[in-house]
Design an enzyme around this catalytic site. Structure first.
Site, PDB file in Angstrom:
ATOM      1  N   HIS A 172       0.833  -1.208   0.000  1.00 20.62           N
ATOM      2  CA  HIS A 172       0.000   0.000   0.000  1.00 20.62           C
ATOM      3  C   HIS A 172       0.869   1.261   0.000  1.00 20.62           C
ATOM      4  CE1 HIS A 172      -3.183  -2.596   2.190  1.00 20.62           C
ATOM      5  NE2 HIS A 172      -3.674  -2.305   1.005  1.00 20.62           N
ATOM      6  N   CYS A 268      -2.836   0.359  10.026  1.00 21.07           N
ATOM      7  CA  CYS A 268      -3.786  -0.669   9.553  1.00 21.07           C
ATOM      8  C   CYS A 268      -4.752  -1.112  10.626  1.00 21.07           C
ATOM      9  CB  CYS A 268      -3.040  -1.917   9.100  1.00 21.07           C
ATOM     10  SG  CYS A 268      -1.689  -1.575   8.026  1.00 21.07           S
TER      11      CYS A 268
HETATM   12  C1  CIR Z   1      -3.464  -7.958   3.531  1.00 13.85           C
HETATM   13  O1  CIR Z   1      -2.654  -8.506   2.793  1.00 13.85           O
HETATM   14  O2  CIR Z   1      -4.476  -7.416   3.117  1.00 13.85           O
HETATM   15  C2  CIR Z   1      -3.180  -7.947   5.009  1.00 13.85           C
HETATM   16  N1  CIR Z   1      -2.470  -9.134   5.360  1.00 13.85           N
HETATM   17  C3  CIR Z   1      -2.372  -6.737   5.403  1.00 13.85           C
HETATM   18  C4  CIR Z   1      -3.138  -5.467   5.270  1.00 13.85           C
HETATM   19  C5  CIR Z   1      -2.356  -4.300   5.716  1.00 13.85           C
HETATM   20  N2  CIR Z   1      -3.157  -3.140   5.724  1.00 13.85           N
HETATM   21  C6  CIR Z   1      -2.698  -1.915   5.537  1.00 13.85           C
HETATM   22  O3  CIR Z   1      -1.528  -1.729   5.245  1.00 13.85           O
HETATM   23  N3  CIR Z   1      -3.570  -0.943   5.609  1.00 13.85           N
END
Ligand code: CIR
Length: 274
Positions: A172, A268
């Site tokens: 991201h 997150c």
């Molecule tokens: C994913 O791959 O979607 C989750 N394991 C990690 C999401 C991380 N979220 C973020 O950076 N906002």
């Protein structure tokens, strides 16, 4: 997700978080982590994180949604909604396995009185790609967020300007850069992160200073009002510690090593709403 503006001195009203399901160790990862995710430790780290928000009185109110075992990634709640002012964009996550996470978040935000906006297929957008600073929405065009998702964001929050930024080699936009005080940014010292920051710099009216760190993951910082929460699991030398201390009125470390293994950072784990 997008409300973390370090220049805002007033205390945010609310934070949404979501606990750790039993299935958390099977969350999505770009690469298999070197050590397996310790779910019990993740639970403890999550409750420490919630205590920072609630116990350190960073926000007035923390709403905790129940985890669901069908959704191993549900603690990464930032990806499910973008909230600014009285409006909430319920996302359509780029990872199809995560789409069902939004339902409970939408219900909660509706219940709290937010004006709900949605993303129609084939649009996708993850909150981790949305950075709201200097009255501008910078949004990563990434493996999770596409042009249609970005259009939905622009429609929901019109007339706030939206600037797309190409994201490469990372999950991201916010995985590799964060605001650091009024006019500075901290980014990872990689070619791609530097390129992304350059685009942000060009688009923002104010000039901004850039600071770089060689530590992967150390540039995802959580701002809540004038407090900076930084990831303490990284071996960030005294250079970074001093930088953090000079950038905020209050600085709090948080160890979220088990969430880093699942490609997540500090932002997150919550949706902070001003
Ligand atoms: C994913 O791959 O979607 C989750 N394991 C990690 C999401 C991380 N979220 C973020 O950076 N906002």
């Amino acid at each position: 997700a997008a409300g973390a503006v370090p220049t805002n001195s007033s205390k945010p009203r609310l934070a949404l978080v979501r606990g750790v399901p039993h299935t958390f160790s099977s969350c999505i990862t770009m690469e298999k982590p070197e050590a397996a995710i310790d779910v019990e430790l993740a639970r403890k780290q999550h409750s420490d994180y919630v205590n920072i928000l609630r116990g350190s009185l960073l926000v007035d109110h923390v709403v905790e949604l129940s985890p669901m075992d069908e959704f191993p990634d549900c603690p990464f709640i930032e990806d499910t909604a973008v909230v600014i002012g009285s409006k909430a964009l319920i996302t359509r996550p780029g990872a199809s396995l995560r789409r069902g996470e939004v339902e409970a978040v939408e219900a909660e935000l509706r219940n709290l009185g937010f004006e709900i906006h949605n993303v129609e297929p084939p649009g996708t957008i993850d909150g981790g790609d949305v950075l709201y600073v200097q009255n501008t929405l910078f949004v990563g065009k990434s493996m999770r967020t596409n042009s249609r998702g970005i259009e939905a964001l622009a429609r929901a929050f019109s007339p706030i300007p939206v600037v797309p930024i190409d994201v490469a080699e990372t999950l991201h936009l916010k995985s590799v850069l964060s605001p650091l005080g009024r006019n500075s940014f901290l980014a990872e010292e990689t070619f791609h992160a530097k390129q992304m920051l350059e685009l942000i710099r060009k688009a923002s009216m104010d000039s901004c200073d850039c600071v770089f760190t060689p530590h992967q993951g150390a540039a995802n910082l959580l701002w809540v009002g004038n407090t900076l929460v930084y990831p303490s699991a990284y071996p960030c030398g005294s250079d970074l510690a001093e930088l953090y201390a000079n950038s905020a009125e209050r600085v709090i470390p948080a160890n979220i090593s088990e969430f880093h293994k699942g490609d997540g950072g500090l932002t997150c784990l919550s949706i902070v709403i001003d």
